[in-house]
Scaffold this motif. Structure first.
Motif, mmCIF file in Angstrom:
data_model
loop_
_atom_site.group_PDB
_atom_site.id
_atom_site.type_symbol
_atom_site.label_atom_id
_atom_site.label_comp_id
_atom_site.label_asym_id
_atom_site.label_seq_id
_atom_site.Cartn_x
_atom_site.Cartn_y
_atom_site.Cartn_z
ATOM 1 N N SER A 62 0.986 -1.068 0.121
ATOM 2 C CA SER A 62 0.111 0.206 -0.056
ATOM 3 C C SER A 62 1.027 1.343 -0.257
ATOM 4 O O SER A 62 2.019 1.436 0.351
ATOM 5 C CB SER A 62 -1.046 0.146 1.320
ATOM 6 N N PHE A 63 0.192 2.405 -0.513
ATOM 7 C CA PHE A 63 1.110 3.548 -0.384
ATOM 8 C C PHE A 63 0.696 4.070 0.842
ATOM 9 O O PHE A 63 -0.643 4.708 0.930
ATOM 10 C CB PHE A 63 0.634 4.463 -1.707
ATOM 11 N N GLU A 64 1.478 4.395 1.736
ATOM 12 C CA GLU A 64 1.196 4.857 2.902
ATOM 13 C C GLU A 64 2.361 5.741 3.794
ATOM 14 O O GLU A 64 3.199 5.779 3.131
ATOM 15 C CB GLU A 64 0.596 3.479 3.968
ATOM 16 N N TYR A 65 1.658 6.185 4.869
ATOM 17 C CA TYR A 65 2.715 6.722 5.759
ATOM 18 C C TYR A 65 2.197 6.584 7.214
ATOM 19 O O TYR A 65 0.983 6.229 7.454
ATOM 20 C CB TYR A 65 2.889 8.450 5.441
ATOM 21 N N HIS A 66 3.021 7.100 8.027
ATOM 22 C CA HIS A 66 2.813 6.682 9.660
ATOM 23 C C HIS A 66 3.914 7.379 10.578
ATOM 24 O O HIS A 66 4.696 7.956 9.955
ATOM 25 C CB HIS A 66 2.735 5.415 10.235
ATOM 26 N N ARG A 67 3.266 7.661 11.720
ATOM 27 C CA ARG A 67 4.387 8.590 12.455
ATOM 28 C C ARG A 67 5.567 7.604 13.106
ATOM 29 O O ARG A 67 6.555 8.263 13.507
ATOM 30 C CB ARG A 67 3.683 8.825 13.852
ATOM 31 N N ILE A 82 9.187 3.639 -3.264
ATOM 32 C CA ILE A 82 8.928 4.933 -3.411
ATOM 33 C C ILE A 82 9.047 5.655 -1.942
ATOM 34 O O ILE A 82 8.552 5.192 -0.957
ATOM 35 C CB ILE A 82 7.546 5.277 -3.952
ATOM 36 N N LEU A 83 9.999 6.585 -1.761
ATOM 37 C CA LEU A 83 9.995 7.176 -0.490
ATOM 38 C C LEU A 83 9.613 9.024 -0.768
ATOM 39 O O LEU A 83 10.679 9.673 -1.549
ATOM 40 C CB LEU A 83 11.403 7.335 -0.236
ATOM 41 N N GLU A 86 10.814 10.329 -4.647
ATOM 42 C CA GLU A 86 11.834 9.663 -5.009
ATOM 43 C C GLU A 86 11.500 8.231 -5.378
ATOM 44 O O GLU A 86 10.723 7.695 -4.579
ATOM 45 C CB GLU A 86 13.128 9.846 -4.189
ATOM 46 N N VAL A 87 11.924 7.606 -6.607
ATOM 47 C CA VAL A 87 11.855 6.081 -6.586
ATOM 48 C C VAL A 87 13.351 5.587 -6.360
ATOM 49 O O VAL A 87 14.230 5.981 -7.044
ATOM 50 C CB VAL A 87 11.476 5.726 -8.015
ATOM 51 N N CYS A 88 13.517 4.567 -5.584
ATOM 52 C CA CYS A 88 14.902 3.997 -5.384
ATOM 53 C C CYS A 88 14.884 2.542 -5.675
ATOM 54 O O CYS A 88 13.989 1.657 -5.486
ATOM 55 C CB CYS A 88 15.211 4.155 -3.942
ATOM 56 N N GLU A 89 16.064 2.341 -6.447
ATOM 57 C CA GLU A 89 16.214 0.674 -6.911
ATOM 58 C C GLU A 89 16.767 -0.010 -5.611
ATOM 59 O O GLU A 89 17.143 0.512 -4.758
ATOM 60 C CB GLU A 89 17.218 0.659 -7.861
ATOM 61 N N LEU A 90 16.043 -1.310 -5.571
ATOM 62 C CA LEU A 90 16.493 -2.028 -4.486
ATOM 63 C C LEU A 90 17.053 -3.472 -4.975
ATOM 64 O O LEU A 90 16.494 -3.919 -5.888
ATOM 65 C CB LEU A 90 15.195 -2.546 -3.568
ATOM 66 N N SER A 91 17.991 -4.072 -4.382
ATOM 67 C CA SER A 91 18.483 -5.411 -4.515
ATOM 68 C C SER A 91 19.056 -6.025 -3.271
ATOM 69 O O SER A 91 18.880 -5.405 -2.234
ATOM 70 C CB SER A 91 19.769 -5.287 -5.468
ATOM 71 N N ILE A 148 3.072 5.323 -8.305
ATOM 72 C CA ILE A 148 2.207 5.277 -7.432
ATOM 73 C C ILE A 148 1.064 4.246 -7.896
ATOM 74 O O ILE A 148 0.334 4.602 -8.919
ATOM 75 C CB ILE A 148 1.720 6.544 -6.769
ATOM 76 N N LYS A 149 0.772 3.279 -6.833
ATOM 77 C CA LYS A 149 -0.330 2.259 -7.144
ATOM 78 C C LYS A 149 -1.439 2.478 -5.968
ATOM 79 O O LYS A 149 -0.844 2.549 -4.652
ATOM 80 C CB LYS A 149 0.093 0.878 -7.093
ATOM 81 N N ILE A 150 -2.516 3.000 -6.363
ATOM 82 C CA ILE A 150 -3.694 3.195 -5.301
ATOM 83 C C ILE A 150 -4.688 2.462 -5.225
ATOM 84 O O ILE A 150 -5.333 2.048 -6.374
ATOM 85 C CB ILE A 150 -4.107 4.771 -5.320
#
Length: 150
Positions: A62-67, A82-83, A86-91, A148-150
């Protein structure tokens, strides 16, 4: 708490069942959650939870945020996160720190599953799905908006 080892074979842990990622299945695709440590009665001494998430090929969280902050360690596959703006590649073996109130979403978009260990405080707030105004305030990048996917 008694010390113990929870054995793993092919990303399945003994006596740990997978669960749906969230109750609302409309905000994500192809994600399973495994609560590894910190949720059972014999583990109450831990102040955190250790969980494993697996996102199937083409899936996303999910596209989300929290404290609360949390940390992620990629232990399977490749993908992107996604941060905020920004979109960051992960490996494999990449580590991600997600600061409080950061919009984030993981994608298994490299033709394979993306699996990661996520550590969070035991007592934390619930994730929030951003509304259009929140997204408009934070996300300026067209690349991120398309991702973004919502």
């Amino acid at each position: 708490m008694e010390s113990k080892v929870v054995k793993c074979s092919d990303y399945e842990w003994d006596s740990v069942s997978h669960k749906e990622y969230k109750d609302d299945q409309s905000c994500y695709k192809g994600v399973q959650r495994y609560s590894l440590l910190g949720t059972r009665n014999d583990e109450q001494a831990l102040n955190f939870e250790t969980r494993y998430f697996e996102v199937e090929t083409g899936g996303y969280t999910s596209f989300e945020y929290h404290r609360h902050p949390h940390s992620v360690v990629v232990i399977r596959g490749m993908g992107t996160v996604i941060l905020d703006n920004e979109v960051c590649e992960l490996s494999l073996h990449d580590v991600v720190y997600i600061a409080p109130n950061t919009l984030h979403q993981f994608h298994a978009d490299h033709g394979e599953s993306l699996g990661f260990i996520c550590t969070v405080d035991r007592y934390r707030d619930r994730p929030t799905l951003p509304d259009k105004d929140k997204i408009d305030d934070i996300v300026e990048s067209e690349k991120v908006r398309k991702k973004i996917k919502i």
